[in-house]
Design a protein around this motif. Structure first.
Motif, PDB file in Angstrom:
ATOM      1  N   ASP A   1      -9.272  10.056  11.934  1.00 26.29           N
ATOM      2  CA  ASP A   1     -10.016   8.794  11.833  1.00 26.29           C
ATOM      3  C   ASP A   1      -9.081   7.728  11.268  1.00 26.29           C
ATOM      4  O   ASP A   1      -8.748   7.745  10.070  1.00 26.29           O
ATOM      5  N   LEU A   2      -8.628   6.793  12.094  1.00 27.14           N
ATOM      6  CA  LEU A   2      -7.654   5.793  11.685  1.00 27.14           C
ATOM      7  C   LEU A   2      -8.194   4.905  10.565  1.00 27.14           C
ATOM      8  O   LEU A   2      -7.463   4.573   9.622  1.00 27.14           O
ATOM      9  N   SER A   3      -9.472   4.520  10.655  1.00 27.01           N
ATOM     10  CA  SER A   3     -10.029   3.637   9.631  1.00 27.01           C
ATOM     11  C   SER A   3     -10.053   4.322   8.269  1.00 27.01           C
ATOM     12  O   SER A   3      -9.781   3.682   7.241  1.00 27.01           O
ATOM     13  N   PHE A   4     -10.317   5.616   8.257  1.00 27.09           N
ATOM     14  CA  PHE A   4     -10.314   6.359   6.991  1.00 27.09           C
ATOM     15  C   PHE A   4      -8.907   6.415   6.402  1.00 27.09           C
ATOM     16  O   PHE A   4      -8.706   6.207   5.201  1.00 27.09           O
ATOM     17  N   VAL A   5      -7.933   6.666   7.288  1.00 28.51           N
ATOM     18  CA  VAL A   5      -6.535   6.747   6.818  1.00 28.51           C
ATOM     19  C   VAL A   5      -6.095   5.410   6.248  1.00 28.51           C
ATOM     20  O   VAL A   5      -5.471   5.343   5.170  1.00 28.51           O
ATOM     21  N   LEU A   6      -6.407   4.315   6.947  1.00 28.51           N
ATOM     22  CA  LEU A   6      -6.008   2.993   6.465  1.00 28.51           C
ATOM     23  C   LEU A   6      -6.678   2.656   5.133  1.00 28.51           C
ATOM     24  O   LEU A   6      -6.044   2.079   4.233  1.00 28.51           O
ATOM     25  N   SER A   7      -7.941   3.022   4.971  1.00 28.31           N
ATOM     26  CA  SER A   7      -8.646   2.784   3.703  1.00 28.31           C
ATOM     27  C   SER A   7      -8.005   3.569   2.579  1.00 28.31           C
ATOM     28  O   SER A   7      -7.828   3.059   1.457  1.00 28.31           O
ATOM     29  N   ALA A   8      -7.628   4.821   2.880  1.00 26.67           N
ATOM     30  CA  ALA A   8      -6.992   5.662   1.861  1.00 26.67           C
ATOM     31  C   ALA A   8      -5.651   5.072   1.446  1.00 26.67           C
ATOM     32  O   ALA A   8      -5.295   5.051   0.261  1.00 26.67           O
ATOM     33  N   ILE A   9      -4.874   4.578   2.420  1.00 27.87           N
ATOM     34  CA  ILE A   9      -3.569   3.979   2.124  1.00 27.87           C
ATOM     35  C   ILE A   9      -3.742   2.735   1.256  1.00 27.87           C
ATOM     36  O   ILE A   9      -3.021   2.542   0.264  1.00 27.87           O
ATOM     37  N   GLU A  10      -4.722   1.908   1.599  1.00 26.07           N
ATOM     38  CA  GLU A  10      -4.971   0.700   0.798  1.00 26.07           C
ATOM     39  C   GLU A  10      -5.360   1.044  -0.632  1.00 26.07           C
ATOM     40  O   GLU A  10      -4.908   0.397  -1.589  1.00 26.07           O
ATOM     41  N   GLU A  11      -6.184   2.065  -0.790  1.00 27.05           N
ATOM     42  CA  GLU A  11      -6.603   2.471  -2.131  1.00 27.05           C
ATOM     43  C   GLU A  11      -5.414   2.977  -2.942  1.00 27.05           C
ATOM     44  O   GLU A  11      -5.251   2.626  -4.126  1.00 27.05           O
ATOM     45  N   LEU A  12      -4.548   3.779  -2.311  1.00 22.80           N
ATOM     46  CA  LEU A  12      -3.367   4.300  -3.009  1.00 22.80           C
ATOM     47  C   LEU A  12      -2.408   3.168  -3.369  1.00 22.80           C
ATOM     48  O   LEU A  12      -1.760   3.197  -4.422  1.00 22.80           O
ATOM     49  N   GLU A  13      -2.315   2.165  -2.511  1.00 18.49           N
ATOM     50  CA  GLU A  13      -1.473   1.007  -2.819  1.00 18.49           C
ATOM     51  C   GLU A  13      -2.043   0.231  -4.005  1.00 18.49           C
ATOM     52  O   GLU A  13      -1.292  -0.230  -4.870  1.00 18.49           O
ATOM     53  N   ASN A  14      -3.379   0.088  -4.040  1.00 21.03           N
ATOM     54  CA  ASN A  14      -4.016  -0.625  -5.144  1.00 21.03           C
ATOM     55  C   ASN A  14      -3.759   0.055  -6.478  1.00 21.03           C
ATOM     56  O   ASN A  14      -3.613  -0.610  -7.514  1.00 21.03           O
ATOM     57  N   TYR A  15      -3.701   1.387  -6.455  1.00 21.26           N
ATOM     58  CA  TYR A  15      -3.422   2.129  -7.689  1.00 21.26           C
ATOM     59  C   TYR A  15      -1.913   2.282  -7.937  1.00 21.26           C
ATOM     60  O   TYR A  15      -1.501   2.987  -8.865  1.00 21.26           O
ATOM     61  N   GLU A  16      -1.104   1.641  -7.096  1.00 21.58           N
ATOM     62  CA  GLU A  16       0.360   1.641  -7.230  1.00 21.58           C
ATOM     63  C   GLU A  16       0.930   3.054  -7.209  1.00 21.58           C
ATOM     64  O   GLU A  16       1.876   3.393  -7.925  1.00 21.58           O
ATOM     65  N   ILE A  17       0.358   3.879  -6.339  1.00 20.14           N
ATOM     66  CA  ILE A  17       0.882   5.227  -6.136  1.00 20.14           C
ATOM     67  C   ILE A  17       1.882   5.221  -4.977  1.00 20.14           C
ATOM     68  O   ILE A  17       2.912   5.897  -5.031  1.00 20.14           O
ATOM     69  N   ILE A  18       1.597   4.424  -3.969  1.00 19.75           N
ATOM     70  CA  ILE A  18       2.515   4.259  -2.845  1.00 19.75           C
ATOM     71  C   ILE A  18       2.763   2.776  -2.615  1.00 19.75           C
ATOM     72  O   ILE A  18       2.042   1.929  -3.157  1.00 19.75           O
ATOM     73  N   ARG A  19       3.827   2.482  -1.789  1.00 21.02           N
ATOM     74  CA  ARG A  19       4.158   1.088  -1.484  1.00 21.02           C
ATOM     75  C   ARG A  19       4.934   1.051  -0.166  1.00 21.02           C
ATOM     76  O   ARG A  19       5.601   2.039   0.195  1.00 21.02           O
ATOM     77  N   PRO A  20       4.857  -0.054   0.546  1.00 18.48           N
ATOM     78  CA  PRO A  20       5.677  -0.184   1.767  1.00 18.48           C
ATOM     79  C   PRO A  20       7.129  -0.468   1.378  1.00 18.48           C
ATOM     80  O   PRO A  20       7.391  -1.126   0.361  1.00 18.48           O
ATOM     81  N   ASN A  21       8.079   0.037   2.148  1.00 17.05           N
ATOM     82  CA  ASN A  21       9.494  -0.246   1.861  1.00 17.05           C
ATOM     83  C   ASN A  21      10.061  -1.200   2.913  1.00 17.05           C
ATOM     84  O   ASN A  21       9.368  -1.609   3.840  1.00 17.05           O
ATOM     85  N   ASN A  22      11.332  -1.523   2.768  1.00 13.78           N
ATOM     86  CA  ASN A  22      11.954  -2.519   3.647  1.00 13.78           C
ATOM     87  C   ASN A  22      12.057  -2.060   5.100  1.00 13.78           C
ATOM     88  O   ASN A  22      12.181  -2.874   6.015  1.00 13.78           O
ATOM     89  N   ALA A  23      12.028  -0.729   5.285  1.00 13.68           N
ATOM     90  CA  ALA A  23      12.139  -0.193   6.644  1.00 13.68           C
ATOM     91  C   ALA A  23      10.800  -0.171   7.369  1.00 13.68           C
ATOM     92  O   ALA A  23      10.712   0.267   8.516  1.00 13.68           O
ATOM     93  N   GLY A  24       9.754  -0.620   6.666  1.00 11.16           N
ATOM     94  CA  GLY A  24       8.437  -0.629   7.289  1.00 11.16           C
ATOM     95  C   GLY A  24       7.689   0.674   7.134  1.00 11.16           C
ATOM     96  O   GLY A  24       6.638   0.878   7.761  1.00 11.16           O
TER      97      GLY A  24
END
Length: 451
Positions: A1-24
């Motif tokens: 489920d793409l929408s679930f994955v994107l929501s999970a990524i956004e939540e992890l970014e909000n908690y500063e667990i993950i982040r996008p890098n320069n390579a995309g």
């Protein structure tokens, strides 16, 4: 489920667990966070996840070889030995193109570990030969204590390939043996291996056959052995390449060396230039270095000093990128010869001697000896000629031995047994010697008659 994955990524970014890098891509904000998350995954799930990532990346690694190392890493975690070995081949070949020879050798070693785990014999042979090829080319031009080990491994794989009628692998293995024996200075064994490679090529498909025929011709011409067979092989490669529309650096290279053997330096330079251009386009560093070496030698013999310096400079730059070996001192020696810098030449020759490149050392010593002969420095000319004769004798290089003896005779000295008129007459006409040596022997013969 793409929408679930994107929501999970956004939540992890909000908690500063993950982040996008320069390579995309997405990465963890800290190694400790990553390690902690990884440790919480069960071993079974880890293997499944690594396997899935490996499968997805493997679909693209042929078009994008830079990801092959990642494929190898994920395969190791899942014991997917077949894909791991394939990834090691692609990653190792990519490393060679990127001048990372040490990394290429290590990738090949890792790949061979996985090959041993494979059940399909033909797959083991094919991948073993490819990985051994990476190991051999990664140390080409470098004195290696592992050469006997490589020879034994190749001979074992060639035997198996013959048993399973795998002509491509037999030809590749014999070609690699010829490279190793040539660098050891065992010209007889190198010529035997080259002949066997040519025999195996008869069973290959057209494109591979063109390369192997041209490769066998080129090897024989470099070794100075069985020139009539080399001529036939080169012409067969030419004809087949034209019929099949194949453009291969080995075809132009063998043409160039055949022209050189026959004394056509202009034609030789043109053909080697074409071979060099194709090698550069294909990022084939080994052939690039070899073609630059020949291009420099031909330019020196044509007295085109600036061209020789240009080619030798490129060779030196490649050598610096690849690492240790004989190419750097050889390039330095060529430049010193072209610039007529006596002090630099002496230092460069010492470095070339330490690198143990006897074939090129004998050639350059004779080139220097002839230069000093023409400038009237008889003492230096004889000193270099004696060294050239000794070096050529060590490796059985008939061309450089005859050149040195002819030069010494011009200066009133015998090297070995006294040279008879019959002997020097044979040298001046024999097709077993290249045109450069035949012409020089004729000059020596004329000079002897004058006196």
């Amino acid at each position: 489920d793409l929408s679930f994955v994107l929501s999970a990524i956004e939540e992890l970014e909000n908690y500063e667990i993950i982040r996008p890098n320069n390579a995309g891509n997405i990465e963890f904000t800290h190694d400790l966070v990553r390690d902690s998350a990884y440790e919480r995954i069960s071993n079974t799930r880890r293997r499944l996840m690594h396997g899935r990532v490996a499968e997805m990346l493997a679909l693209e690694m042929t078009q994008n070889p830079s990801i092959a190392v990642s494929v190898l890493h994920h395969c190791v975690m899942t014991d997917n030995h077949s894909v791991a070995a394939e990834a090691a081949v692609i990653a190792g070949q990519h490393a060679l193109k990127s001048f990372a020879n040490s990394e290429a050798a290590e990738l090949a070693r890792r790949g061979l570990f996985h090959v041993e785990k494979l059940n399909v014999v033909s797959e083991r042979i094919r991948l073993s030969m490819a990985l051994l090829g990476i190991q051999v080319l990664s140390v080409s031009g470098i004195s290696s204590s592992r050469t006997p080990e490589f020879i034994a491994a190749l001979q074992a794989q060639i035997t198996k390939a013959n048993q399973h009628m795998m002509a491509d692998e037999v030809a590749q293995g014999e070609y690699l043996l010829s490279v190793l024996f040539q660098e050891l200075g065992d010209l007889q064994e190198a010529s035997f291996a080259t002949a066997r490679a040519a025999d195996a090529s008869r069973q290959m498909d057209a494109q591979k056959k063109v390369r192997q025929l041209a490769n066998s011709a080129r090897c024989l011409l470099e070794l100075g052995r069985d020139i009539p067979k080399a001529t036939t092989l080169s012409r067969d490669a030419d004809q087949l390449a034209e019929e099949e529309g194949v453009a291969d650096s080995e075809v132009f290279w063998s043409r160039g060396l055949l022209a050189y053997w026959n004394g056509g330096l202009g034609r030789a330079a043109d053909e080697i230039a074409k071979a060099l251009e194709l090698a550069e386009e294909n990022e084939d560093r080994w052939r690039q270095c070899k073609c630059l070496t020949w291009a420099t030698m031909i330019a020196l013999e044509q007295n085109h000093s600036e061209t020789a310096i240009s080619h030798a400079t490129c060779l030196g730059e490649l050598a610096a990128q690849i690492g240790e070996g004989a190419m750097a001192p050889l390039a330095r020696t060529f430049i010193a010869m072209a610039q007529r810098d006596d002090d630099e030449l002496n230092d460069a020759l010492k470095a070339l001697e330490i690198a143990d490149d006897k074939a090129h050392l004998a050639y350059v010593l004779n080139l220097a000896a002839d230069h000093y002969r023409t400038t009237g420095d008889t003492g230096r000319a004889l000193t270099f000629a004696r060294k050239a004769f000794g070096t050529a004798s060590e490796i059985g290089n008939a061309n450089e031995k005859v050149f040195a003896r002819s030069l010494a005779m011009m200066l009133g000295e015998d090297m070995g047994a006294p040279i008879t008129e019959t002997e020097i007459d044979e040298w001046s006409k024999s097709y077993t010697l290249n045109a450069r040596v035949r012409q020089f022997a004729r000059s020596a013969q004329q000079e002897r008659k004058t006196f």
